[in-house]
Write an enzyme that holds these catalytic residues in place. Sequence first.
Site, PDB file in Angstrom:
ATOM      1  CE  LYS A   1     -45.176  22.089   4.463  1.00 49.03           C
ATOM      2  NZ  LYS A   1     -44.114  21.351   3.758  1.00 49.03           N
TER       3      LYS A   1
HETATM    4  N1  GLU Z   1     -40.803  22.546   3.554  1.00 48.12           N
HETATM    5  C1  GLU Z   1     -39.891  21.581   3.066  1.00 48.12           C
HETATM    6  C2  GLU Z   1     -40.616  20.359   2.543  1.00 48.12           C
HETATM    7  O1  GLU Z   1     -41.771  20.425   2.194  1.00 48.12           O
HETATM    8  C3  GLU Z   1     -38.791  21.257   4.068  1.00 48.12           C
HETATM    9  C4  GLU Z   1     -39.231  20.678   5.359  1.00 48.12           C
HETATM   10  C5  GLU Z   1     -38.107  20.536   6.370  1.00 48.12           C
HETATM   11  O2  GLU Z   1     -36.957  20.762   6.027  1.00 48.12           O
HETATM   12  O3  GLU Z   1     -38.405  20.182   7.519  1.00 48.12           O
HETATM   13  O4  GLU Z   1     -40.056  19.309   2.392  1.00 48.12           O
END
Ligand code: GLU
Length: 424
Positions: free
Chosen positions: A114
């Site tokens: 993240k």
């Molecule tokens: N931000 C989204 C999540 O928390 C998508 C992450 C992604 O598609 O890599 O799942």
Amino acid sequence: MAYIEPAPIKDKENPFESMMSRFQIASQALGLDNEVYNVLKTPVKQVLVSLPITMDDGSIQVFEGYRVIHSNILGPSKGGVRYDMGVNLDEVKALAAWMTWKCAVVDIPYGGAKGGIRCNPRQMSAGEMERLTRAYTIAMLEIFGPDRDIPAPDMGTGPREMAWMMDEFSRTQGMTVNSVVTGKPLVLGGSLGRTEATGRGVMVSALAAMEKLKINPYQSTCAIQGFGNVGSFAALLLEERGVKVVCISDISGAYFNENGIDIKAAIEYRNENKGTLEGFEGAENIDPDELFHLEVDVLVPAAKEDVITVKNVDKIKAKLIVEGANGPTSAKADAIINEKGILVAPDILANAGGVTVSYFEWVQNRLGYKWTGERVNRRSDRIMKSAFERVYNASIEYKVPMRIAAYIVAIDKVAKTYKYRGGF
Ligand code: GLU
């Protein structure tokens, strides 16, 4: 590039501790050995960068950018980039770990990561956002890559930011590398169905859970907290399947209509009203805290962490909670939810539709091919449905709530893979 000290933590419960406490319980239930436990509890890499940006008024402002890779055992790490004033290391660490568990639950070949930048995107111009996003991409050049670490949108970011990231990364490589980022605009190799994918997965999880509880969607009611990408599509798709959405909310307040809110009208209103529901007339204004206490069948928290806590959990009347957000329920509230017999489709299961279609986007980019929206939806629905069944069965087998069952499914998969791969 520096390795970081913990940044100030927000009030309430710390999301990293919340994540860890569930991880501990599930590891014990699974009988995970100590060595593997120690490997999985710590992130692989934590990066903090300072990003000096020239603002439109000519001044220079320095922003903090983060990227945490929690695990790359299952494959390249995957996870969104959040732009928000609340971004801090503990939050990013928790969100990165949740991505690891999320990818493992839906059985896609990614680790978890993240990123985030502490900034207020609502107060920045498009030019400032572009410079910040490009600077962040350059700062993370050694981290990002289609086979290393693949960013995506999260709170405060969307296709526009993904296009800048993809373009900046591609410039440094001297060629177009669209598989380095997912959640891109369609014309740049984005996938059909990606925008609504998380909300769609929430809908699929909600319907699967209602089936177990023998709730008829056509006779059910729902309250949804958060009306951004996840909440608004979840609302629209649930409404389409017969669920009466009686309450929605966003930063401007909560809106209640016992006859059901016209979700299409609410979305149109929001789109024409600078992204907020402020002044929406299709419902009456209520206290946002009331949303959690409504007499509804389904409650969908679809905004941020820690909104269901020991302070409000007692008053929840819903039979089912479907977590569109990451970490909306604090670990301390779990026990009370379980005592009350509320079924929870936990975040790492219920909101995994987004990363699932991100995976499809990456696959399509690498194939140089485009799937139809129908194919994307069919395949992601199938993945979400079978993940739900896997977690539900684990909850029966291990006699644990759905949340712990989801961690068990995920940790088991990552731990087995780790053992095959081996360590130093
Ligand atoms: N931000 C989204 C999540 O928390 C998508 C992450 C992604 O598609 O890599 O799942």
